[in-house]
Design a protein around this motif. Sequence first.
Motif, PDB file in Angstrom:
ATOM      1  N   MET A   1       0.853  -1.187   0.000  1.00 46.00           N
ATOM      2  CA  MET A   1       0.000   0.000   0.000  1.00 46.00           C
ATOM      3  C   MET A   1       0.885   1.231   0.000  1.00 46.00           C
ATOM      4  O   MET A   1       1.642   1.463   0.945  1.00 46.00           O
ATOM      5  N   ASP A   2       0.811   2.023  -1.057  1.00 51.71           N
ATOM      6  CA  ASP A   2       1.633   3.223  -1.162  1.00 51.71           C
ATOM      7  C   ASP A   2       1.026   4.362  -0.354  1.00 51.71           C
ATOM      8  O   ASP A   2      -0.197   4.559  -0.364  1.00 51.71           O
TER       9      ASP A   2
ATOM     10  N   TRP B   1      -0.427  15.369   6.800  1.00 59.28           N
ATOM     11  CA  TRP B   1      -1.365  14.608   5.973  1.00 59.28           C
ATOM     12  C   TRP B   1      -0.777  13.240   5.639  1.00 59.28           C
ATOM     13  O   TRP B   1       0.405  13.136   5.295  1.00 59.28           O
ATOM     14  N   ALA B   2      -1.588  12.221   5.740  1.00 62.19           N
ATOM     15  CA  ALA B   2      -1.262  10.919   5.160  1.00 62.19           C
ATOM     16  C   ALA B   2      -1.910  10.903   3.781  1.00 62.19           C
ATOM     17  O   ALA B   2      -3.121  11.117   3.653  1.00 62.19           O
ATOM     18  N   ILE B   3      -1.110  10.666   2.756  1.00 56.72           N
ATOM     19  CA  ILE B   3      -1.573  10.792   1.373  1.00 56.72           C
ATOM     20  C   ILE B   3      -1.482   9.435   0.683  1.00 56.72           C
ATOM     21  O   ILE B   3      -0.420   8.802   0.670  1.00 56.72           O
ATOM     22  N   PHE B   4      -2.608   9.008   0.115  1.00 57.69           N
ATOM     23  CA  PHE B   4      -2.717   7.672  -0.472  1.00 57.69           C
ATOM     24  C   PHE B   4      -3.113   7.794  -1.940  1.00 57.69           C
ATOM     25  O   PHE B   4      -4.239   8.182  -2.258  1.00 57.69           O
ATOM     26  N   PRO B   5      -2.224   7.472  -2.874  1.00 54.74           N
ATOM     27  CA  PRO B   5      -2.568   7.535  -4.297  1.00 54.74           C
ATOM     28  C   PRO B   5      -3.277   6.257  -4.752  1.00 54.74           C
ATOM     29  O   PRO B   5      -2.929   5.148  -4.339  1.00 54.74           O
ATOM     30  N   SER B   6      -4.252   6.435  -5.606  1.00 56.88           N
ATOM     31  CA  SER B   6      -4.933   5.276  -6.189  1.00 56.88           C
ATOM     32  C   SER B   6      -4.200   4.836  -7.448  1.00 56.88           C
ATOM     33  O   SER B   6      -3.294   5.520  -7.940  1.00 56.88           O
ATOM     34  N   ILE B   7      -4.616   3.718  -7.986  1.00 54.53           N
ATOM     35  CA  ILE B   7      -4.150   3.301  -9.305  1.00 54.53           C
ATOM     36  C   ILE B   7      -4.884   4.131 -10.362  1.00 54.53           C
ATOM     37  O   ILE B   7      -5.925   4.734 -10.079  1.00 54.53           O
ATOM     38  N   LYS B   8      -4.340   4.189 -11.566  1.00 56.51           N
ATOM     39  CA  LYS B   8      -5.054   4.812 -12.677  1.00 56.51           C
ATOM     40  C   LYS B   8      -6.077   3.827 -13.225  1.00 56.51           C
ATOM     41  O   LYS B   8      -5.820   2.618 -13.294  1.00 56.51           O
ATOM     42  N   CYS B   9      -7.223   4.339 -13.590  1.00 61.22           N
ATOM     43  CA  CYS B   9      -8.283   3.454 -14.075  1.00 61.22           C
ATOM     44  C   CYS B   9      -9.207   4.245 -14.991  1.00 61.22           C
ATOM     45  O   CYS B   9      -9.158   5.478 -15.053  1.00 61.22           O
TER      46      CYS B   9
ATOM     47  N   ALA C   1     -12.410   1.049  -2.752  1.00 55.49           N
ATOM     48  CA  ALA C   1     -11.455   0.054  -2.267  1.00 55.49           C
ATOM     49  C   ALA C   1     -10.287   0.714  -1.544  1.00 55.49           C
ATOM     50  O   ALA C   1      -9.781   0.191  -0.544  1.00 55.49           O
ATOM     51  N   LEU C   2      -9.851   1.889  -2.042  1.00 56.40           N
ATOM     52  CA  LEU C   2      -8.743   2.591  -1.398  1.00 56.40           C
ATOM     53  C   LEU C   2      -9.147   3.090  -0.017  1.00 56.40           C
ATOM     54  O   LEU C   2      -8.390   2.936   0.953  1.00 56.40           O
ATOM     55  N   TYR C   3     -10.315   3.708   0.095  1.00 57.18           N
ATOM     56  CA  TYR C   3     -10.791   4.138   1.408  1.00 57.18           C
ATOM     57  C   TYR C   3     -10.866   2.955   2.373  1.00 57.18           C
ATOM     58  O   TYR C   3     -10.482   3.052   3.548  1.00 57.18           O
ATOM     59  N   LYS C   4     -11.353   1.836   1.899  1.00 59.84           N
ATOM     60  CA  LYS C   4     -11.492   0.664   2.760  1.00 59.84           C
ATOM     61  C   LYS C   4     -10.129   0.195   3.265  1.00 59.84           C
ATOM     62  O   LYS C   4      -9.972  -0.148   4.448  1.00 59.84           O
ATOM     63  N   ARG C   5      -9.124   0.189   2.404  1.00 56.66           N
ATOM     64  CA  ARG C   5      -7.783  -0.229   2.828  1.00 56.66           C
ATOM     65  C   ARG C   5      -7.183   0.751   3.835  1.00 56.66           C
ATOM     66  O   ARG C   5      -6.477   0.345   4.755  1.00 56.66           O
ATOM     67  N   ILE C   6      -7.461   2.043   3.640  1.00 54.64           N
ATOM     68  CA  ILE C   6      -6.948   3.040   4.585  1.00 54.64           C
ATOM     69  C   ILE C   6      -7.440   2.741   5.994  1.00 54.64           C
ATOM     70  O   ILE C   6      -6.664   2.748   6.962  1.00 54.64           O
TER      71      ILE C   6
ATOM     72  N   GLU D   1      -5.667  11.135  -5.209  1.00 55.64           N
ATOM     73  CA  GLU D   1      -4.898  11.059  -3.976  1.00 55.64           C
ATOM     74  C   GLU D   1      -5.854  11.398  -2.836  1.00 55.64           C
ATOM     75  O   GLU D   1      -6.451  12.482  -2.827  1.00 55.64           O
ATOM     76  N   ILE D   2      -6.003  10.497  -1.899  1.00 56.06           N
ATOM     77  CA  ILE D   2      -6.821  10.767  -0.719  1.00 56.06           C
ATOM     78  C   ILE D   2      -5.908  11.321   0.363  1.00 56.06           C
ATOM     79  O   ILE D   2      -4.944  10.667   0.776  1.00 56.06           O
ATOM     80  N   TRP D   3      -6.187  12.546   0.794  1.00 57.48           N
ATOM     81  CA  TRP D   3      -5.418  13.203   1.847  1.00 57.48           C
ATOM     82  C   TRP D   3      -6.213  13.119   3.146  1.00 57.48           C
ATOM     83  O   TRP D   3      -7.324  13.638   3.226  1.00 57.48           O
TER      84      TRP D   3
END
Length: 305
Positions: free
Chosen positions: A128-129, A240-248, A259-264, A295-297
Amino acid sequence: MDWLTRMNAAMTYIEANLDGEIDHDELARIACCSAHNFFRIFSIITEVSLAEYVRRRRLTLAALALQNSDVKVVEVAVRYGYDSPVSFARAFQALHGVTPSEARTDGVMLKAYPKMSFQLSIKGEKEMDYRIESKEAFQVFGIEDVFDVRVGLVNAESDESLRKPADLWDECRANGAYEKLYDDAGDLPAFIGKDLCNVHAVCDYRESGKGTFPYMLCAIRNANSKTDGYVVANIPAHTWAIFPSIKCSWNEFGDVIGALYKRIYTEWMPASNYEQVGSLDMEIYGGDEDTGYVEIWVAVKKKVN
């Protein structure tokens, strides 16, 4: 008390009050977050709204009460929050497939929804990046609406009568407000990053009244922004914790961000040395006509041991 312990304490409170009133402010106090954040975390993780979970649990207990006692149907209806036997019977049959009276028949098939609890998700098959960055205070401006905290977020089942942030996006794209905000944004500040869009989103950045939260389609204010006619909000200095998604592709975007929010909240937050500050977060968008990413900040602070 860590994140998982707080969330499970809140679930215990819900369970103890299924036959009474569930106070949203008390839930927030137990979970050490805003009511909105509890609702959104719950819906993101479980993919069902808190209201729907409570409804299922109450109707599960109602079925057990009818099977195991001679209590009147009207008494069970009142105990589990229904104003009339008719509304109770309608809800009961929708869930169980039989009427409350038929639930007492030997051999009848009923549904049981157990109490939920939260656990640390340890998978390890995919990294998880993320990155941690400190930002000075800045301003955003844009198109704001205020929503009910009960609204389900990102792929969660929810009350269709409740207005959702996605509705605001759809309206702004349909009426040209999105394009106007994009043009009025001006230059994207260097601290946000390169190759990103001009329009983003920010959530829970101010008090908006009990049982509600503010959400804004926003641009980052800079020297050549045109802010007339927009709501302007101050974003304080934060880590801030910053989480980039994959491109889609854009038609996959809802599933990817969900899915990204859930993993966070199920993988990173419980295992990290950080906790969220209030409910503030931002969605910083990038992409082109064919593909997108976000990017979710999340505003965070180090845990106090």
